[in-house]
Design an enzyme around this catalytic site. Structure first.
Site, PDB file in Angstrom:
ATOM      1  N   CYS A 124       0.955  -1.085   0.046  1.00 35.60           N
ATOM      2  CA  CYS A 124       0.168   0.132   0.021  1.00 35.60           C
ATOM      3  C   CYS A 124       0.943   1.201  -0.213  1.00 35.60           C
ATOM      4  O   CYS A 124       0.425   2.027  -0.701  1.00 35.60           O
ATOM      5  CB  CYS A 124      -0.786   0.045   1.212  1.00 35.60           C
ATOM      6  SG  CYS A 124      -2.144   1.570   1.365  1.00 35.60           S
TER       7      CYS A 124
ATOM      8  N   CYS B  20      -6.256  -2.615   6.901  1.00 36.88           N
ATOM      9  CA  CYS B  20      -7.218  -1.570   6.780  1.00 36.88           C
ATOM     10  C   CYS B  20      -8.531  -1.930   6.336  1.00 36.88           C
ATOM     11  O   CYS B  20      -9.672  -1.457   6.666  1.00 36.88           O
ATOM     12  CB  CYS B  20      -6.746  -0.219   6.031  1.00 36.88           C
ATOM     13  SG  CYS B  20      -6.002  -0.775   4.217  1.00 36.88           S
TER      14      CYS B  20
END
Length: 373
Positions: free
Chosen positions: A103, A200
């Protein structure tokens, strides 16, 4: 005194205390600050509540408080294509990926950086606990965050020199407790907000349930390394090397009362190997192979170095010898290591500096392949 007013910094704001204080500090230092909220995942729950909406409200509240403009940008497609597909492919292959590393490389310092440039950014800033230092030749070195417990260089280890040239980490020299104090003193809306933990896109959801929505689980046999059948496993993707418990065999004894651990996987036969004892011999290895090897600054195509390494987040450094050839490397340990896990990041350090790292492919014990996959 340096005039920062002509330097535009676009801050990735998540709605948490770290990125809020990042924006505040830059504003106080006189920079031209813009806040941007990244929506990377549609996390609407079964009640129609989207936590991203709540987080964006917190970003808006803080941005209004410190008087900076703010925007929201949607990277759901980029995140799915560049991070989530990778995450699923690794689990499909029986490995244990680290999506945060990908990410940072692909979203926060690629898609977001590109977007920030369209806003006229000179730099992007995030609330990561890391430090960047520029040497006399203009090369940026990434150093560990001052707060050892919060240092996040492990997750930033795949960033390139070009990405680091544009990065600012205003919290790098601070302790987490100091960041909270700054937020409370300034009365920021996020001052008392709980830190987010975990992956997340999973959030508070049950990991096993979440994964089963995307990958069909294939049950198989659970065995000891000497061939004793211990029953059935629920799917290799649900287990990671070195994991204790979760196998449903706690009541079974193998000659002593030591707890059971996952010690290996055989993807081709769909077998999960288990063994007793934290330091079970099958969990120990003496070297590893890694790919996607990457350094934060230019290095020769082929070289050897001695340094320290981390094989998982918050693990103490271990002395290693690294033999690099292109984007692959062999990492030889000074002392045997436990539960080296394919799919996880191996990250290299020279003292305080993070040099880069790679993704673990295979572990070896005295030259023999560990039966991890």
């Amino acid at each position: 005194m340096t005039d920062n007013s002509k330097t535009r910094v676009v801050v990735g704001m998540s709605g948490g205390v770290d990125s809020s204080v990042t924006a505040l500090l830059l504003k106080e230092q006189g920079y031209d600050v813009i806040g941007v909220f990244m929506k990377n995942w549609d996390d609407t729950d079964e009640f129609g509540v989207c936590t991203a909406t709540e987080d964006y409200k917190d970003v808006a509240a803080v941005a209004d408080q410190i008087d900076i403009p703010y925007y929201s940008v949607n990277f759901e497609k980029e995140y799915w294509d560049r991070v989530f597909e990778y995450f699923l492919a690794e689990y499909r292959a029986g490995r244990t990926p680290n999506p945060d590393v990908m990410c940072n490389k692909e979203i926060k310092f690629k898609a977001f950086l590109d977007y920030a440039m369209t806003l006229g950014a000179d730099y992007v800033a995030t609330g990561h606990y890391a430090q960047v230092v520029r040497d006399e030749d203009g090369i940026v070195h990434m150093l560990r965050g001052a707060d050892n417990n919060k240092d996040q260089t492990y997750f930033l280890s795949q960033l390139s020199q070009e990405q680091l040239q544009k990065a600012m980490f205003p919290l790098g020299h601070l302790q987490k407790s100091e960041v909270r104090e700054i937020a409370e003193r300034a009365g920021l809306a996020t001052a008392k907000k709980k830190d987010s933990t975990g992956i997340c896109f999973i959030g508070e959801k049950n990991f096993k349930e979440f994964l089963s929505q995307y990958l069909p689980a294939q049950k198989g046999r659970m065995m000891t390394v000497d061939g004793r059948d211990m029953g059935e496993h629920n799917g290799l993707m649900y287990y990671t090397i070195g994991q204790r418990g979760g196998m449903g065999i706690g009541g079974q004894k193998g000659g002593d009362n030591a707890p059971w651990f996952v010690v290996g996987k055989d993807l081709s036969k769909n077998i999960l190997y288990v063994g007793q004892g934290f330091h079970h011999e099958s969990l120990m290895s003496t070297s590893l192979d890694a790919s996607t090897i990457h350094f934060t600054r230019d290095m020769p195509e082929e070289f050897e170095m001695e340094c320290t390494a981390k094989f998982r987040y918050r693990q103490p450094d271990s002395k290693v010898t690294v033999k690099v050839k292109g984007d692959k490397s062999e990492v030889i340990f000074a002392e045997p290591q436990r539960a080296i896990t394919p799919g996880q990041a191996v990250v290299f350090y020279d003292g305080q500096e993070c040099l880069g790292g790679g993704i673990i492919d295979q572990a070896y014990k005295d030259g023999k392949v560990c039966q991890y996959i």
